[in-house]
Design a protein around this motif. Structure first.
Motif, PDB file in Angstrom:
ATOM      1  N   GLY A 274       0.731  -0.982   0.041  1.00 40.89           N
ATOM      2  CA  GLY A 274      -0.037   0.046  -0.042  1.00 40.89           C
ATOM      3  C   GLY A 274       0.875   1.258   0.026  1.00 40.89           C
ATOM      4  O   GLY A 274       0.318   2.592  -0.081  1.00 40.89           O
ATOM      5  N   GLU A 275       2.027   1.181  -0.013  1.00 42.30           N
ATOM      6  CA  GLU A 275       3.033   2.264  -0.203  1.00 42.30           C
ATOM      7  C   GLU A 275       2.971   2.859  -1.474  1.00 42.30           C
ATOM      8  O   GLU A 275       2.817   2.163  -2.470  1.00 42.30           O
ATOM      9  N   ALA A 276       3.564   4.202  -1.608  1.00 45.21           N
ATOM     10  CA  ALA A 276       3.896   4.778  -3.043  1.00 45.21           C
ATOM     11  C   ALA A 276       5.299   4.798  -2.915  1.00 45.21           C
ATOM     12  O   ALA A 276       5.925   5.459  -1.995  1.00 45.21           O
ATOM     13  N   ILE A 277       5.979   4.471  -3.982  1.00 48.72           N
ATOM     14  CA  ILE A 277       7.442   4.264  -3.966  1.00 48.72           C
ATOM     15  C   ILE A 277       7.834   4.842  -5.314  1.00 48.72           C
ATOM     16  O   ILE A 277       7.170   4.574  -6.426  1.00 48.72           O
ATOM     17  N   PHE A 278       9.081   5.375  -5.378  1.00 47.32           N
ATOM     18  CA  PHE A 278       9.777   5.894  -6.679  1.00 47.32           C
ATOM     19  C   PHE A 278      11.206   5.667  -6.606  1.00 47.32           C
ATOM     20  O   PHE A 278      11.812   5.544  -5.684  1.00 47.32           O
ATOM     21  N   GLY A 279      11.638   5.237  -7.753  1.00 48.94           N
ATOM     22  CA  GLY A 279      13.310   4.863  -7.955  1.00 48.94           C
ATOM     23  C   GLY A 279      13.858   6.337  -7.765  1.00 48.94           C
ATOM     24  O   GLY A 279      13.252   7.356  -7.703  1.00 48.94           O
ATOM     25  N   PRO A 280      15.326   6.277  -7.304  1.00 47.95           N
ATOM     26  CA  PRO A 280      15.962   7.369  -7.018  1.00 47.95           C
ATOM     27  C   PRO A 280      15.900   8.331  -8.052  1.00 47.95           C
ATOM     28  O   PRO A 280      15.778   9.575  -7.491  1.00 47.95           O
ATOM     29  N   ALA A 281      16.124   7.913  -9.279  1.00 49.27           N
ATOM     30  CA  ALA A 281      16.240   8.946 -10.375  1.00 49.27           C
ATOM     31  C   ALA A 281      14.813   9.843 -10.356  1.00 49.27           C
ATOM     32  O   ALA A 281      14.621  11.056 -10.549  1.00 49.27           O
ATOM     33  N   ILE A 282      13.510   9.098 -10.239  1.00 48.43           N
ATOM     34  CA  ILE A 282      12.166   9.533 -10.393  1.00 48.43           C
ATOM     35  C   ILE A 282      12.237  10.686  -9.002  1.00 48.43           C
ATOM     36  O   ILE A 282      11.362  11.625  -9.020  1.00 48.43           O
ATOM     37  N   ALA A 283      12.425   9.994  -7.903  1.00 43.68           N
ATOM     38  CA  ALA A 283      12.234  10.869  -6.873  1.00 43.68           C
ATOM     39  C   ALA A 283      12.985  12.137  -6.599  1.00 43.68           C
ATOM     40  O   ALA A 283      12.662  13.098  -6.344  1.00 43.68           O
ATOM     41  N   THR A 284      14.263  12.019  -7.441  1.00 42.50           N
ATOM     42  CA  THR A 284      15.000  13.402  -7.324  1.00 42.50           C
ATOM     43  C   THR A 284      14.057  14.542  -8.457  1.00 42.50           C
ATOM     44  O   THR A 284      14.118  15.454  -8.170  1.00 42.50           O
ATOM     45  N   ARG A 285      13.465  13.760  -9.518  1.00 41.96           N
ATOM     46  CA  ARG A 285      12.727  14.748 -10.297  1.00 41.96           C
ATOM     47  C   ARG A 285      11.534  15.289  -9.685  1.00 41.96           C
ATOM     48  O   ARG A 285      11.282  16.488  -9.726  1.00 41.96           O
ATOM     49  N   LEU A 286      10.868  14.567  -8.937  1.00 52.58           N
ATOM     50  CA  LEU A 286       9.745  14.814  -8.194  1.00 52.58           C
ATOM     51  C   LEU A 286      10.070  16.061  -7.218  1.00 52.58           C
ATOM     52  O   LEU A 286       9.604  17.107  -6.914  1.00 52.58           O
ATOM     53  N   MET A 287      11.264  15.989  -6.529  1.00 54.15           N
ATOM     54  CA  MET A 287      11.807  16.726  -5.325  1.00 54.15           C
ATOM     55  C   MET A 287      12.028  17.877  -6.182  1.00 54.15           C
ATOM     56  O   MET A 287      11.756  19.402  -5.656  1.00 54.15           O
ATOM     57  N   GLY A 288      12.853  17.824  -7.355  1.00 55.40           N
ATOM     58  CA  GLY A 288      13.095  19.095  -8.058  1.00 55.40           C
ATOM     59  C   GLY A 288      11.800  19.692  -8.366  1.00 55.40           C
ATOM     60  O   GLY A 288      11.506  21.047  -8.385  1.00 55.40           O
ATOM     61  N   TYR A 289      10.831  19.024  -9.111  1.00 58.89           N
ATOM     62  CA  TYR A 289       9.588  19.839  -9.467  1.00 58.89           C
ATOM     63  C   TYR A 289       8.992  20.488  -8.468  1.00 58.89           C
ATOM     64  O   TYR A 289       8.566  21.599  -8.627  1.00 58.89           O
ATOM     65  N   PHE A 290       8.600  19.857  -7.243  1.00 58.83           N
ATOM     66  CA  PHE A 290       7.897  20.628  -6.155  1.00 58.83           C
ATOM     67  C   PHE A 290       8.701  21.453  -5.489  1.00 58.83           C
ATOM     68  O   PHE A 290       8.039  22.523  -4.839  1.00 58.83           O
TER      69      PHE A 290
END
Length: 213
Positions: free
Chosen positions: A122-138
């Motif tokens: 039930g968790e939401a999870i992202f690979g390191p590259a995608i997590a970095t993109r999301l952090m950069g976006y927000f």
């Protein structure tokens, strides 16, 4: 109990490699395969997976539409995207469709297995590259757009052009904004086309005339 996984990808060799990889994992069982979104919908009823591990780029019904259809009929199933696409549009389209995770092809075995188990729980999870993109976006989403604008450019293109005008390289821009270098290259190419310039020097001149950079 094992997490039952349905692999959805149009490349047979990739499916075979992924099946072999997952066969080495405890608590993960590949219950079926599909080569398209349409096949995935049929396979759902037959195999009853816990997690659908699917690509976005497939002939016929693509991964985004497949994710929506899967969750409309099987809301308990978790969708985990495993794709080559790392651009903003693909990532956010998958999340809007209901995907619970997004991992890039080429990820390490441990990363893929961890992501499967996490979304199954039930968790939401992202690979390191995608997590970095999301952090950069927000990190940038609440910032005000540049005061100076050039007609025809998007906010992201204005942002990148301003950094180009500061003589930043594509790798530097990618790091600053949390984007892949490929995505930055695509944006820069689009900017050049819209501005009708041949190189960075001409783009910088126009950007500075407009007050960017």
């Amino acid at each position: 109990m094992s997490v039952r996984v349905l692999i959805v990808d149009d490349h047979a060799h990739f499916r075979a490699g992924l099946r072999a990889l997952l066969a080495t994992a405890d608590e993960v069982e590949v219950c079926g395969e599909a080569a398209s979104g349409e096949e995935a919908l049929t396979a759902l009823a037959r195999h009853q997976p816990d997690v659908v591990l699917l690509d976005l780029a497939m002939p016929g019904m693509g991964g985004i539409a497949a994710t929506q259809r899967i969750l409309e009929t099987n809301p308990h199933v978790r969708v985990l995207v495993l794709s080559m696409a790392d651009d903003d549009d693909s990532v956010f389209a998958a999340l809007r469709a209901g995907a619970r995770g997004y991992v890039l092809k080429g990820a390490r075995r441990v990363e893929i297995i961890r992501a499967i188990k996490a979304v199954a729980d039930g968790e939401a999870i992202f690979g390191p590259a995608i997590a970095t993109r999301l952090m950069g976006y927000f990190a940038n989403v609440d910032r005000e757009p540049p005061a100076a604008t050039i007609p025809g450019l998007t906010q992201r293109e204005h942002e990148i052009l301003a950094l180009v005008a500061q003589h930043m390289t594509n790798p530097q821009i990618a790091t600053r904004l949390g984007l892949s270098q490929k995505t930055v290259r695509n944006h820069v190419s689009n900017i050049f086309a819209k501005l009708q310039v041949a190189d960075r020097a001409q783009a910088i001149d126009l950007a500075r005339e407009a007050g960017l950079g």
